[in-house]
Write a protein that holds these residues in place. Structure first.
Motif, PDB file in Angstrom:
ATOM      1  N   VAL A  17       0.921  -1.357   0.016  1.00  0.00           N
ATOM      2  CA  VAL A  17      -0.118   0.012  -0.100  1.00  0.00           C
ATOM      3  C   VAL A  17       1.049   1.197  -0.023  1.00  0.00           C
ATOM      4  CG1 VAL A  17      -1.614   1.315   1.370  1.00  0.00           C
ATOM      5  CG2 VAL A  17      -1.893  -1.231   0.950  1.00  0.00           C
ATOM      6  N   TRP A  18       2.006   1.173   0.819  1.00  0.00           N
ATOM      7  CA  TRP A  18       2.755   2.492   0.867  1.00  0.00           C
ATOM      8  C   TRP A  18       3.293   2.807  -0.500  1.00  0.00           C
ATOM      9  CZ3 TRP A  18       3.336   6.616   3.277  1.00  0.00           C
ATOM     10  CH2 TRP A  18       4.587   7.374   3.143  1.00  0.00           C
ATOM     11  N   HIS A  19       3.944   1.567  -1.040  1.00  0.00           N
ATOM     12  CA  HIS A  19       4.554   1.763  -2.537  1.00  0.00           C
ATOM     13  C   HIS A  19       3.459   2.296  -3.409  1.00  0.00           C
ATOM     14  CE1 HIS A  19       7.933  -0.101  -0.817  1.00  0.00           C
ATOM     15  NE2 HIS A  19       8.718   0.215  -2.011  1.00  0.00           N
ATOM     16  N   ARG A  20       2.242   2.004  -3.355  1.00  0.00           N
ATOM     17  CA  ARG A  20       1.221   2.344  -4.125  1.00  0.00           C
ATOM     18  C   ARG A  20       1.059   4.080  -3.939  1.00  0.00           C
ATOM     19  NH1 ARG A  20      -2.925  -2.573  -3.702  1.00  0.00           N
ATOM     20  NH2 ARG A  20      -1.876  -3.895  -4.725  1.00  0.00           N
ATOM     21  N   TYR A  21       1.310   4.795  -2.684  1.00  0.00           N
ATOM     22  CA  TYR A  21       1.320   6.033  -2.746  1.00  0.00           C
ATOM     23  C   TYR A  21       2.584   6.657  -3.031  1.00  0.00           C
ATOM     24  CZ  TYR A  21      -2.644   6.572   0.492  1.00  0.00           C
ATOM     25  OH  TYR A  21      -4.149   6.564   1.073  1.00  0.00           O
ATOM     26  N   VAL A  22       3.788   5.877  -2.839  1.00  0.00           N
ATOM     27  CA  VAL A  22       4.798   6.640  -3.035  1.00  0.00           C
ATOM     28  C   VAL A  22       5.194   6.900  -4.674  1.00  0.00           C
ATOM     29  CG1 VAL A  22       7.497   6.029  -3.208  1.00  0.00           C
ATOM     30  CG2 VAL A  22       6.254   5.758  -1.227  1.00  0.00           C
ATOM     31  N   TYR A  23       4.699   5.979  -5.598  1.00  0.00           N
ATOM     32  CA  TYR A  23       5.101   6.055  -7.068  1.00  0.00           C
ATOM     33  C   TYR A  23       3.863   7.027  -7.512  1.00  0.00           C
ATOM     34  CZ  TYR A  23       8.828   3.105  -6.441  1.00  0.00           C
ATOM     35  OH  TYR A  23      10.302   2.586  -5.995  1.00  0.00           O
ATOM     36  N   GLY A  40       7.370  16.615 -11.140  1.00  0.00           N
ATOM     37  CA  GLY A  40       8.716  16.802 -11.483  1.00  0.00           C
ATOM     38  C   GLY A  40       9.565  15.627 -11.257  1.00  0.00           C
ATOM     39  N   ARG A  41       8.957  14.656 -10.444  1.00  0.00           N
ATOM     40  CA  ARG A  41       9.747  13.130 -10.283  1.00  0.00           C
ATOM     41  C   ARG A  41       8.536  12.293 -10.082  1.00  0.00           C
ATOM     42  NH1 ARG A  41      13.179  13.454  -4.812  1.00  0.00           N
ATOM     43  NH2 ARG A  41      12.932  11.251  -5.001  1.00  0.00           N
ATOM     44  N   ARG A  42       8.956  11.046 -10.228  1.00  0.00           N
ATOM     45  CA  ARG A  42       8.111   9.874 -10.417  1.00  0.00           C
ATOM     46  C   ARG A  42       7.926   9.350  -8.817  1.00  0.00           C
ATOM     47  NH1 ARG A  42       9.761   3.891 -11.185  1.00  0.00           N
ATOM     48  NH2 ARG A  42       7.485   2.884 -11.576  1.00  0.00           N
ATOM     49  N   THR A  43       8.588   9.781  -7.757  1.00  0.00           N
ATOM     50  CA  THR A  43       8.318   9.387  -6.286  1.00  0.00           C
ATOM     51  C   THR A  43       8.063  10.549  -5.730  1.00  0.00           C
ATOM     52  OG1 THR A  43      10.727   9.396  -6.076  1.00  0.00           O
ATOM     53  CG2 THR A  43       9.695   7.260  -6.387  1.00  0.00           C
ATOM     54  N   MET A  44       7.500  10.238  -4.767  1.00  0.00           N
ATOM     55  CA  MET A  44       6.742  11.395  -3.639  1.00  0.00           C
ATOM     56  C   MET A  44       7.945  11.474  -2.768  1.00  0.00           C
ATOM     57  SD  MET A  44       3.479  10.844  -1.368  1.00  0.00           S
ATOM     58  CE  MET A  44       3.954   9.239  -0.881  1.00  0.00           C
ATOM     59  N   ALA A  45       7.975  13.079  -2.458  1.00  0.00           N
ATOM     60  CA  ALA A  45       8.980  13.419  -1.554  1.00  0.00           C
ATOM     61  C   ALA A  45       8.608  14.898  -1.018  1.00  0.00           C
ATOM     62  CB  ALA A  45      10.478  13.724  -2.305  1.00  0.00           C
ATOM     63  N   PRO A  46       9.037  15.357   0.011  1.00  0.00           N
ATOM     64  CA  PRO A  46       8.645  16.656   0.527  1.00  0.00           C
ATOM     65  C   PRO A  46       9.116  17.850  -0.607  1.00  0.00           C
ATOM     66  CG  PRO A  46       9.759  15.611   2.430  1.00  0.00           C
ATOM     67  CD  PRO A  46       9.817  14.697   1.084  1.00  0.00           C
ATOM     68  N   GLY A  47       8.020  18.850  -0.969  1.00  0.00           N
ATOM     69  CA  GLY A  47       8.464  19.739  -1.855  1.00  0.00           C
ATOM     70  C   GLY A  47       8.075  19.333  -3.398  1.00  0.00           C
ATOM     71  N   LEU A  48       7.633  18.030  -3.741  1.00  0.00           N
ATOM     72  CA  LEU A  48       7.294  17.737  -5.017  1.00  0.00           C
ATOM     73  C   LEU A  48       6.088  18.347  -5.209  1.00  0.00           C
ATOM     74  CD1 LEU A  48       7.344  15.599  -7.425  1.00  0.00           C
ATOM     75  CD2 LEU A  48       6.007  14.118  -6.283  1.00  0.00           C
ATOM     76  N   SER A  49       5.852  18.933  -6.523  1.00  0.00           N
ATOM     77  CA  SER A  49       4.605  19.756  -6.954  1.00  0.00           C
ATOM     78  C   SER A  49       4.378  19.037  -8.366  1.00  0.00           C
ATOM     79  CB  SER A  49       4.919  20.983  -6.907  1.00  0.00           C
ATOM     80  OG  SER A  49       5.977  21.411  -7.823  1.00  0.00           O
ATOM     81  N   VAL A  73       3.392   7.714   6.631  1.00  0.00           N
ATOM     82  CA  VAL A  73       2.542   9.010   6.570  1.00  0.00           C
ATOM     83  C   VAL A  73       3.037  10.062   5.846  1.00  0.00           C
ATOM     84  CG1 VAL A  73       1.773  10.771   8.232  1.00  0.00           C
ATOM     85  CG2 VAL A  73       2.201   8.413   9.161  1.00  0.00           C
ATOM     86  N   TRP A  74       2.120  10.510   4.880  1.00  0.00           N
ATOM     87  CA  TRP A  74       2.272  11.762   4.170  1.00  0.00           C
ATOM     88  C   TRP A  74       1.102  12.664   4.098  1.00  0.00           C
ATOM     89  CZ3 TRP A  74       0.743  12.685  -1.100  1.00  0.00           C
ATOM     90  CH2 TRP A  74      -0.383  11.937  -1.457  1.00  0.00           C
TER      91      TRP A  74
END
Length: 128
Positions: A17-23, A40-49, A73-74
């Motif tokens: 489930v977490w990986h389904r969110y991350v990508y 701007g990128r494929r994976t979730m990260a702080p600042g991604l827009s 958590v995100w």
């Protein structure tokens, strides 16, 4: 500003489930109301827009505020025109396999209107 929380459990493992969110480029696979995600990128990260486009052609701008992979958590902010919503997602172990929770903060009329759209996506998210 109102708050609404949705909870769903299913047989998928928390890691899955977490990986389904991350990508973020895979969100449309489990979320039937999403047509595409552009970021701007494929994976979730702080600042991604980026933008999320619904199957109805509605586009919303988003920014990921926080990602805690250890606790799964995100949080992100979504804006569509004048409507702004903050969404906090988490994934945890559950006797069925995993559970996910979505807590939304935003205008009162928007949250209950979005809940019936979000619930099928969350149910698909936790399927094996």
């Amino acid at each position: 500003m109102a708050r609404l929380t949705l909870r769903v459990a299913g047989a998928a493992a928390p890691r899955t489930v977490w990986h389904r969110y991350v990508y973020v480029d895979r969100w449309a696979r489990w979320s039937p109301h999403i047509r595409a995600v552009r970021a701007g990128r494929r994976t979730m990260a702080p600042g991604l827009s980026g933008t999320v486009e619904s199957v109805a052609g509605i586009r919303a701008v988003f920014v990921v505020d926080d990602v805690d992979a250890r606790h799964r958590v995100w949080t992100w902010r979504v804006r569509c025109g004048p409507v702004r919503v903050v969404l906090r997602h988490d994934v945890r172990k559950h006797p069925k396999g995993s559970a996910t929770r979505l807590t939304m903060r935003g205008p009162l009329p928007v949250l209950p209107a979005y809940a019936p759209i979000a619930l099928p996506a969350l149910r698909r998210l936790v399927r094996p």
